[in-house]
Design a protein around this motif. Structure first.
Motif, mmCIF file in Angstrom:
data_model
loop_
_atom_site.group_PDB
_atom_site.id
_atom_site.type_symbol
_atom_site.label_atom_id
_atom_site.label_comp_id
_atom_site.label_asym_id
_atom_site.label_seq_id
_atom_site.Cartn_x
_atom_site.Cartn_y
_atom_site.Cartn_z
ATOM 1 N N ILE A 96 -36.765 -49.577 -47.151
ATOM 2 C CA ILE A 96 -36.169 -50.894 -47.404
ATOM 3 C C ILE A 96 -37.199 -51.766 -48.114
ATOM 4 C CG2 ILE A 96 -35.460 -53.047 -46.269
ATOM 5 C CD1 ILE A 96 -33.957 -51.480 -44.276
ATOM 6 N N ASN A 97 -36.740 -52.494 -49.122
ATOM 7 C CA ASN A 97 -37.614 -53.450 -49.795
ATOM 8 C C ASN A 97 -36.845 -54.736 -50.092
ATOM 9 O OD1 ASN A 97 -36.232 -53.143 -52.384
ATOM 10 N ND2 ASN A 97 -37.260 -51.140 -52.524
ATOM 11 N N ASP A 98 -37.520 -55.678 -50.699
ATOM 12 C CA ASP A 98 -36.900 -56.986 -50.934
ATOM 13 C C ASP A 98 -35.796 -56.929 -51.987
ATOM 14 O OD1 ASP A 98 -39.127 -56.341 -52.600
ATOM 15 O OD2 ASP A 98 -39.099 -58.381 -53.400
ATOM 16 N N LEU A 99 -35.719 -55.852 -52.745
ATOM 17 C CA LEU A 99 -34.695 -55.729 -53.778
ATOM 18 C C LEU A 99 -33.413 -55.086 -53.266
ATOM 19 C CD1 LEU A 99 -36.952 -54.582 -56.774
ATOM 20 C CD2 LEU A 99 -36.218 -56.906 -56.171
ATOM 21 N N ASN A 100 -33.530 -54.198 -52.271
ATOM 22 C CA ASN A 100 -32.318 -53.490 -51.802
ATOM 23 C C ASN A 100 -31.856 -53.915 -50.412
ATOM 24 O OD1 ASN A 100 -33.995 -52.134 -49.930
ATOM 25 N ND2 ASN A 100 -34.237 -50.337 -51.244
ATOM 26 N N ALA A 101 -32.644 -54.751 -49.722
ATOM 27 C CA ALA A 101 -32.338 -55.082 -48.333
ATOM 28 C C ALA A 101 -30.953 -55.702 -48.175
ATOM 29 C CB ALA A 101 -33.402 -56.024 -47.769
ATOM 30 N N LYS A 102 -30.595 -56.641 -49.043
ATOM 31 C CA LYS A 102 -29.312 -57.334 -48.905
ATOM 32 C C LYS A 102 -28.152 -56.353 -48.953
ATOM 33 C CE LYS A 102 -26.642 -61.223 -50.696
ATOM 34 N NZ LYS A 102 -26.609 -62.357 -51.665
ATOM 35 N N ASP A 103 -28.223 -55.374 -49.859
ATOM 36 C CA ASP A 103 -27.136 -54.398 -49.979
ATOM 37 C C ASP A 103 -27.083 -53.478 -48.765
ATOM 38 O OD1 ASP A 103 -26.061 -55.142 -52.517
ATOM 39 O OD2 ASP A 103 -27.832 -54.287 -53.464
ATOM 40 N N PHE A 104 -28.241 -53.080 -48.246
ATOM 41 C CA PHE A 104 -28.232 -52.254 -47.037
ATOM 42 C C PHE A 104 -27.679 -53.049 -45.851
ATOM 43 C CE2 PHE A 104 -31.589 -49.453 -49.014
ATOM 44 C CZ PHE A 104 -30.845 -48.288 -48.952
ATOM 45 N N PHE A 105 -28.132 -54.286 -45.698
ATOM 46 C CA PHE A 105 -27.727 -55.087 -44.545
ATOM 47 C C PHE A 105 -26.262 -55.487 -44.594
ATOM 48 C CE2 PHE A 105 -32.336 -56.864 -44.031
ATOM 49 C CZ PHE A 105 -32.753 -55.595 -43.644
ATOM 50 N N SER A 106 -25.652 -55.411 -45.758
ATOM 51 C CA SER A 106 -24.239 -55.780 -45.875
ATOM 52 C C SER A 106 -23.308 -54.665 -45.434
ATOM 53 C CB SER A 106 -23.919 -56.176 -47.320
ATOM 54 O OG SER A 106 -24.006 -55.050 -48.182
ATOM 55 N N GLN A 107 -23.853 -53.465 -45.200
ATOM 56 C CA GLN A 107 -23.024 -52.353 -44.733
ATOM 57 C C GLN A 107 -22.544 -52.626 -43.300
ATOM 58 O OE1 GLN A 107 -22.296 -49.910 -47.108
ATOM 59 N NE2 GLN A 107 -23.494 -51.362 -48.315
ATOM 60 N N LYS A 108 -21.328 -52.265 -43.010
ATOM 61 C CA LYS A 108 -20.669 -52.622 -41.748
ATOM 62 C C LYS A 108 -21.481 -52.252 -40.518
ATOM 63 C CE LYS A 108 -16.620 -51.476 -38.945
ATOM 64 N NZ LYS A 108 -15.428 -50.594 -38.838
ATOM 65 N N ASP A 109 -22.066 -51.071 -40.488
ATOM 66 C CA ASP A 109 -22.735 -50.586 -39.286
ATOM 67 C C ASP A 109 -24.254 -50.644 -39.370
ATOM 68 O OD1 ASP A 109 -20.589 -49.643 -37.378
ATOM 69 O OD2 ASP A 109 -19.977 -48.595 -39.199
ATOM 70 N N VAL A 110 -24.772 -51.328 -40.383
ATOM 71 C CA VAL A 110 -26.219 -51.508 -40.509
ATOM 72 C C VAL A 110 -26.577 -52.891 -39.972
ATOM 73 C CG1 VAL A 110 -28.190 -51.604 -42.082
ATOM 74 C CG2 VAL A 110 -26.331 -49.964 -42.503
ATOM 75 N N ASP A 111 -27.294 -52.915 -38.859
ATOM 76 C CA ASP A 111 -27.583 -54.176 -38.176
ATOM 77 C C ASP A 111 -28.958 -54.741 -38.507
ATOM 78 O OD1 ASP A 111 -25.115 -54.090 -36.736
ATOM 79 O OD2 ASP A 111 -25.997 -52.574 -35.428
ATOM 80 N N GLY A 112 -29.604 -54.185 -39.518
ATOM 81 C CA GLY A 112 -30.924 -54.667 -39.901
ATOM 82 C C GLY A 112 -31.803 -53.507 -40.321
ATOM 83 N N GLY A 113 -33.123 -53.724 -40.273
ATOM 84 C CA GLY A 113 -34.003 -52.685 -40.781
ATOM 85 C C GLY A 113 -35.325 -52.577 -40.048
ATOM 86 N N LEU A 114 -35.851 -51.363 -40.054
ATOM 87 C CA LEU A 114 -37.220 -51.075 -39.623
ATOM 88 C C LEU A 114 -38.011 -50.912 -40.912
ATOM 89 C CD1 LEU A 114 -39.316 -50.331 -37.421
ATOM 90 C CD2 LEU A 114 -38.515 -47.967 -37.608
ATOM 91 N N VAL A 115 -38.857 -51.888 -41.213
ATOM 92 C CA VAL A 115 -39.477 -51.989 -42.535
ATOM 93 C C VAL A 115 -40.942 -51.577 -42.456
ATOM 94 C CG1 VAL A 115 -39.860 -53.499 -44.522
ATOM 95 C CG2 VAL A 115 -37.938 -53.940 -42.959
#
Length: 254
Positions: free
Chosen positions: A219-238
């Protein structure tokens, strides 16, 4: 269904000395306070062991939580160089990362050992950030679902439904960590949905709806928003992207 807040965890691994750690946390908290950007988010930072105490002290009275990157599977004893839940509890640490792919690969941690670590963490009422994920070879053989299911069945799923409330699950496709390869948003959502379905089958709807499932693959600052917008993705381990203050702030704001 209960709306889950977003969770962002910075895993600093073996990076940053005393000055770098304390400066980052102080600057981060100052900016978060000034911009009021922590609304409906849980933010966790996992520094190296020597700096857990001071990091926790700096974070007192704020919404930032501090986590350990690992624990030993016993309380105390003749285990040179190891750190226990018993010790960490005494300095106010209440969260720990277990089962990270690097622990599995470089320190040969297997599911049976990880279950022992889970048991000792639960004994001291820790919240557990538990990592699962498949290698490139396993995915190339279409075994990713089988691997993740077995990792959960041999560890987390040996716990009661009450104990599972203490968990965050972090899905980290090993082949997408520091390799330049990136999982697609669809691949990540499919796996997260699969993991949630396993919790539904094991513990029922209430647990599956409340369990936090985080993505931990590049995860990085460019793709985080798209990953976090997925229904079952509740955030990230960065990982690496959490070591740069400006990048980590953009991820948090995503």
């Amino acid at each position: 269904m209960r709306k889950r807040k977003k969770v962002v965890i910075a895993n600093w691994k073996m990076n940053y000395d005393f000055y770098e750690t304390t400066s980052f946390i102080r600057n981060f908290l100052k900016i978060v306070f000034e911009r009021k950007i922590n609304h409906n988010k849980e933010i966790i930072i996992a520094p190296s062991f020597p700096f857990l105490h001071i990091s926790n002290q700096i974070s007192q009275g704020t919404t930032l939580n501090i986590a350990a990157q690992n624990i030993h599977h016993t309380d105390k004893g003749s285990y040179t160089g190891e750190v226990s839940s018993y010790m960490l509890k005494s300095i106010g640490i209440q969260k720990v990362i277990l089962g990270h792919s690097e622990r599995r690969e470089f320190f040969l941690e297997k599911n049976n050992l990880l279950f022992e670590k889970i048991k000792i963490a639960l004994k001291y009422n820790f919240n557990i950030i538990f990592c699962v994920g498949e290698s490139f070879l396993e995915r190339s053989k279409n075994k990713q679902f089988e691997i993740v299911k077995s990792q959960l069945e041999e560890t987390v799923f040996r716990c009661t439904s009450d104990e599972v409330k203490s968990f965050y699950i972090a899905y980290e496709p090993i082949w997408a960590i520091g390799t330049g390869k990136t999982a697609t948003f669809e691949e990540v959502q499919i796996m997260h949905e699969f993991i949630r379905s396993l919790f539904f089958d094991k513990y029922g709807e209430s647990v599956s709806n409340r369990i936090y499932i985080l993505y931990g693959g590049s995860i990085n600052d460019l793709n985080a928003k798209d990953f976090f917008s997925q229904k079952d993705v509740d955030g990230g381990l960065v990982g690496n992207s959490s070591l740069k203050l400006d990048k980590f702030l953009r991820i948090v704001q995503s």
